[in-house]
Motif scaffolding. Sequence first.
Motif, PDB file in Angstrom:
ATOM      1  N   UNK A 178      20.805   2.342  13.441  1.00  0.00           N
ATOM      2  CA  UNK A 178      20.085   1.874  14.538  1.00  0.00           C
ATOM      3  C   UNK A 178      20.955   1.911  15.913  1.00  0.00           C
ATOM      4  N   UNK A 179      20.192   1.740  17.066  1.00  0.00           N
ATOM      5  CA  UNK A 179      21.002   2.056  18.344  1.00  0.00           C
ATOM      6  C   UNK A 179      21.801   1.008  18.569  1.00  0.00           C
ATOM      7  N   UNK A 180      21.773  -0.106  18.332  1.00  0.00           N
ATOM      8  CA  UNK A 180      22.683  -1.118  18.631  1.00  0.00           C
ATOM      9  C   UNK A 180      23.927  -1.038  17.993  1.00  0.00           C
ATOM     10  N   UNK A 181      23.939  -0.764  16.638  1.00  0.00           N
ATOM     11  CA  UNK A 181      24.867  -0.799  15.668  1.00  0.00           C
ATOM     12  C   UNK A 181      25.778   0.523  16.263  1.00  0.00           C
ATOM     13  N   UNK A 182      25.030   1.599  16.327  1.00  0.00           N
ATOM     14  CA  UNK A 182      25.582   2.938  16.581  1.00  0.00           C
ATOM     15  C   UNK A 182      26.483   2.686  17.858  1.00  0.00           C
ATOM     16  N   UNK A 183      25.927   2.178  19.115  1.00  0.00           N
ATOM     17  CA  UNK A 183      26.733   2.274  20.045  1.00  0.00           C
ATOM     18  C   UNK A 183      27.803   1.356  20.309  1.00  0.00           C
ATOM     19  N   UNK A 184      27.621   0.265  19.343  1.00  0.00           N
ATOM     20  CA  UNK A 184      28.815  -0.826  19.426  1.00  0.00           C
ATOM     21  C   UNK A 184      29.814  -0.225  18.552  1.00  0.00           C
ATOM     22  N   UNK A 185      29.638   0.568  17.391  1.00  0.00           N
ATOM     23  CA  UNK A 185      30.657   0.959  16.778  1.00  0.00           C
ATOM     24  C   UNK A 185      31.465   2.326  17.556  1.00  0.00           C
ATOM     25  N   UNK A 186      30.278   3.085  18.209  1.00  0.00           N
ATOM     26  CA  UNK A 186      31.122   4.094  19.171  1.00  0.00           C
ATOM     27  C   UNK A 186      32.011   3.501  20.096  1.00  0.00           C
ATOM     28  N   UNK A 187      31.520   2.560  20.693  1.00  0.00           N
ATOM     29  CA  UNK A 187      32.398   2.036  21.644  1.00  0.00           C
ATOM     30  C   UNK A 187      33.686   1.076  21.155  1.00  0.00           C
ATOM     31  N   UNK A 188      33.411   0.648  20.033  1.00  0.00           N
ATOM     32  CA  UNK A 188      34.713  -0.188  19.571  1.00  0.00           C
ATOM     33  C   UNK A 188      35.726   0.811  19.049  1.00  0.00           C
ATOM     34  N   UNK A 189      35.245   2.110  18.736  1.00  0.00           N
ATOM     35  CA  UNK A 189      36.288   2.909  18.398  1.00  0.00           C
ATOM     36  C   UNK A 189      37.065   3.323  19.478  1.00  0.00           C
ATOM     37  N   UNK A 190      36.185   3.703  20.447  1.00  0.00           N
ATOM     38  CA  UNK A 190      36.902   4.391  21.812  1.00  0.00           C
ATOM     39  C   UNK A 190      37.855   3.206  22.381  1.00  0.00           C
ATOM     40  N   UNK A 191      37.357   2.080  22.010  1.00  0.00           N
ATOM     41  CA  UNK A 191      37.905   0.820  23.060  1.00  0.00           C
ATOM     42  C   UNK A 191      39.464   0.556  21.988  1.00  0.00           C
ATOM     43  N   UNK A 192      39.243   0.738  20.768  1.00  0.00           N
ATOM     44  CA  UNK A 192      40.740   0.587  20.033  1.00  0.00           C
ATOM     45  C   UNK A 192      41.487   1.798  20.180  1.00  0.00           C
ATOM     46  N   UNK A 193      41.116   3.070  20.447  1.00  0.00           N
ATOM     47  CA  UNK A 193      41.902   4.103  20.840  1.00  0.00           C
ATOM     48  C   UNK A 193      42.368   3.954  22.175  1.00  0.00           C
ATOM     49  N   UNK A 194      41.583   3.246  23.344  1.00  0.00           N
ATOM     50  CA  UNK A 194      42.218   3.069  24.522  1.00  0.00           C
ATOM     51  C   UNK A 194      43.293   1.992  24.505  1.00  0.00           C
TER      52      UNK A 194
END
Lengths: 375, 331
Positions: A178-194
């Motif tokens: 679902x939208x909020x879960x998907x955008x959260x995990x994608x953002x989290x993955x990017x944030x961890x990478x950064x």
Amino acid sequence: MKLPRWSSLPIAVRIAVGVAFLAVLVLVPLGLNNYWKFLAGLVVTYTIANLGFQAVVGWSGQLAMAHASFFGIGAYAAGFLPQVIEKTAFNPETGENIAERTWSGNVPFLIALLLVPPVCAAAGYVLGLPAIRLKGFYLAIATLAFAGMILRVFVEAKDYTRGGEGLSVDTFRLFGWDKSLSSYYLALAIAVGVWLLMGRMRTTRFGRTLLAVRDTDIAASSLGVNVTQYRLAAFALSAGLAALGGAMWGQAVGFIAPQAFTTALLNAMLMMIIVGGVGTRAGAAIGAVFYVALDQFFANFPTFKDAALKGAYRNIAFGLALMVCIGVLPDGLASLSNRLRSIGRSSTPGSTDPSSPAPADRPAAGAGVGSGATA
Amino acid sequence: MLQQLLNGLQEGSFYSLIALSVVVVMKTTDVPNFAMSDMGLVAAYVAWALWSKDVPMGFAIIASLVFAFVFGAALQRIVVYPLAAGLAAVVAIAVALTPANFGIGVTIGIIVAVGYTFWAERTGRRSLAGGSHFPLLLSTIGLAIIIVNSVQPIWGTESQNFDPVWSGKPFRIGDAILTRVQLVTIVVGFVLAIALALFFRSPWGVRMRAIAENRAVASVLGISPSRISMLAWGLATVISAAAMILHTQYNSLTPTNGESIIFAGFVAAVIGGFASLPAAFFGGLMIGALRGLTAHYISVSWADAVPFLVVFIVLMLKPQGIAARGKPREV
């Protein structure tokens, strides 16, 4: 009680703590409702942008005030590229309104997400070319001017941004979540990478040279450092990360309009990194949590008689947080643990006084408002 | 064309006056003050509040200018001791919990906070005065946010209007119409610019320039930097108040009036290199005139871009200002 320094802990312990913390971040949204997931997503997207702001303000000491604009460019670019945008035009022959297609990009979101940060980094580099000769608040004024023009572009480029109407963003669904879960995990993955990338950069040649350029640019240049190129690199890095954060912010929020990227957002970003702690990664994240928490506190505070004043009281609180922090905690909330440790170690109360010289064991990353920018 | 020019000059007068106040603060205390126009806005609200309580307009304006001086001097203290802002807020909230209104709470809060700054100075607490620009800039940004958002709870969000003493029949110059408000605005701008230039040649003005040059040496010579700084901020706020009171006749009184002109004011100050009063003044008029012409001949949204384009061009070509003489400020 003597707290151990984070950097003196064995690497295995640090990795273990990091993994445990990450596990909490990954598992937390599973137990939250959609609203809390949305808030967690906001914190993560602001953290990505703040990390970029730390690179240019904290590490290289430049007051680049176009950060909110690059954030907006990222949000718009990742928002419109995957879409079809139509505007209604009046047809005088038939006397009807017809939909005229102004953009039919259909670029897949993930491709857009890969494209936008490098393009914005390049744009940041180009903006930096003329602006880099300026120092201190002259640079602030020049970049504010750029920000003002970008805001006009958001309003005027209706064919792509829909102008003042605002643009609805199609949310990308990772694995069909679902939208909020998907955008959260994608953002989290990017944030961890950064986060990891920034940590690596800070302790290697790039980060150390930037600090040298910030503190003693003439000495650094006499050692053969190309000061201009390093400043530009910080500029470009911050622009790229701002765009990345903005792109994910658009995903989390789902609707973007020009008034989201005014100086109010810039002030909020400044507040986040100052209150969190200038020049530190932790400061970027703590600032984002502080901002979202304070925002929600005022939005949900039940006792205000006049709902219209909630925003005003919230902004007053932001302004106060900024001023008080400059007055008492120039290194931000991230420096609190060091403060507590220094209280635990030394019996002289004077060592915690802000007027005393910085203790030698203070982490070099703590740039502080006082030493932040050359003026 | 003449009409657009006159309208532009009226608008430019606001930028000029704000630029003058920014330069006065910069010259003497070396603070890039982003709260300058918002401080004047508060004085304009005071004038309106007095007028709406049936105080004669002329008296209301004079009283608000006096208020502006005291207010500016008080905020100078708070900007360099930003912790005092927190203290002011705590006191204001405590008072507001009693039946007293928010405005009284804020007033008492500011008085307590200023008292604290004097205590802090005596006990040698760290102040931002004379330090690097970055914390000072942030401090004034914080102050601007607080001021703009405090206006709403105290005086309301709806826009207000009041009748000036100088309203009357407009003048005709050829095809163009010059309203009395426009004439007064442009004349007041000129007069204040000349008065300021003369002031900086007087003994007090020389002391102001001295603390800007070198705080330590000036204080050795018996000039009190903290007193002169308060004087400079009070003076600058009076100028800013004049600009904002005149501005209410151009666009009715709203909390966002200050934000709309501070940037153009800074651009005009950049033209003068943050040092030259005449260059800053004419820079402001020029931006206003350019905006007026652009709005008429091209489009209103391009007119909004004029200050941004001007500052970009000036900073790229001559970052030390058009009229830079003597020791240029490091850019």
